[in-house]
Design a protein around this motif. Sequence first.
Motif, PDB file in Angstrom:
ATOM      1  N   ALA A  68      -4.696 -14.838   4.804  1.00 16.60           N
ATOM      2  CA  ALA A  68      -3.858 -15.402   3.742  1.00 16.60           C
ATOM      3  C   ALA A  68      -2.609 -16.073   4.284  1.00 16.60           C
ATOM      4  O   ALA A  68      -1.922 -16.796   3.560  1.00 16.60           O
ATOM      5  N   TYR A  69      -2.311 -15.857   5.559  1.00 14.95           N
ATOM      6  CA  TYR A  69      -1.110 -16.429   6.174  1.00 14.95           C
ATOM      7  C   TYR A  69      -1.397 -17.746   6.908  1.00 14.95           C
ATOM      8  O   TYR A  69      -0.482 -18.364   7.438  1.00 14.95           O
ATOM      9  N   GLN A  70      -2.649 -18.175   6.945  1.00 13.33           N
ATOM     10  CA  GLN A  70      -2.990 -19.441   7.600  1.00 13.33           C
ATOM     11  C   GLN A  70      -2.442 -20.603   6.777  1.00 13.33           C
ATOM     12  O   GLN A  70      -2.709 -20.716   5.577  1.00 13.33           O
ATOM     13  N   ARG A  71      -1.709 -21.505   7.417  1.00 12.00           N
ATOM     14  CA  ARG A  71      -1.008 -22.568   6.694  1.00 12.00           C
ATOM     15  C   ARG A  71      -1.644 -23.943   6.843  1.00 12.00           C
ATOM     16  O   ARG A  71      -1.376 -24.826   6.023  1.00 12.00           O
ATOM     17  N   GLN A  72      -2.447 -24.149   7.889  1.00 14.87           N
ATOM     18  CA  GLN A  72      -3.051 -25.445   8.139  1.00 14.87           C
ATOM     19  C   GLN A  72      -4.494 -25.282   8.588  1.00 14.87           C
ATOM     20  O   GLN A  72      -4.867 -24.253   9.148  1.00 14.87           O
ATOM     21  N   CYS A  73      -5.282 -26.323   8.350  1.00 14.04           N
ATOM     22  CA  CYS A  73      -6.624 -26.391   8.918  1.00 14.04           C
ATOM     23  C   CYS A  73      -7.074 -27.846   8.925  1.00 14.04           C
ATOM     24  O   CYS A  73      -6.507 -28.686   8.220  1.00 14.04           O
TER      25      CYS A  73
END
Length: 281
Positions: A68-73
């Motif tokens: 849930a803390y991933q900000r980019q992809c």
Amino acid sequence: MSSTIFLPSQNCPKAQKSPLFCKNGQGVLYYLILMIEIDIRRPAWGKRGATEKRRVRMAANRLFYKDAYQRQCTTDVVSVTEGKDGVAVALKESLFHAQGGGQPADRGWIDGLPVLDVRERDGELLHILPKAPSRETGVLCELDWDWRYDLMKQHTGQHVLSAVIEQLFGSATNISRGDEFVNQIDLEHALSPGQLVQAQRESNRILREGRAVSAFLVTPQELEAYLPRMRHAISPHESIRLVEIEELDLMGCGGVHVKNTAEVELIKVLGAKNVAGQKGA
């Protein structure tokens, strides 16, 4: 019964006019207004042990369930569909949580375009953009992290408060509904001012303890072992996601949460009013 709950947030302009606020140790103001509406006239999911009507469904391409803390992809576009309110874009993987389960949709940018809304249709996430991305592969996706982290704090704070209220006073949360800076939950019956203070005190004690918050998937067969500990039962289906707050709560939930209750920082009850036809405390 309607209660206003004050939780830490940095993005609530509506609260800036309020004289009621809190500061952290560095003197930074945090704002979030969480409205709690207690109304027994609304249908409940059911009492403890009954089947919950909500069904939490998972999809492998939902990156927010992995982290849930991933900000980019960076991902690829699967489909683009023109609509009256924008272009609906489906992605191979997505950072963006759709509106649902009482939680507002995530915000952010896809290929530099603002995400106007995120919707789920037939198990697929549709990202509403003002126009189609300029490319089909290698598309950069970025979360509005301040907005997302605010929602994570709200959601975990609501779970803590709902669990505490049910444990102390037997008033179950029937449903929660989120909006911008506002979150409403319906409880089975009204609480007295003293009970609200007690629930606030106990909830904040739990936040300060820094209890672990975890989310995980179980199969229908594995669910049986968890049912005795769950605040509300859920009906078995293909993929079930549970959210557990250490030594407090276990619920079926498809929303995003913080990893530790200490991240929520503060819950403060500001006021309450009764709804006509509601049971008193």
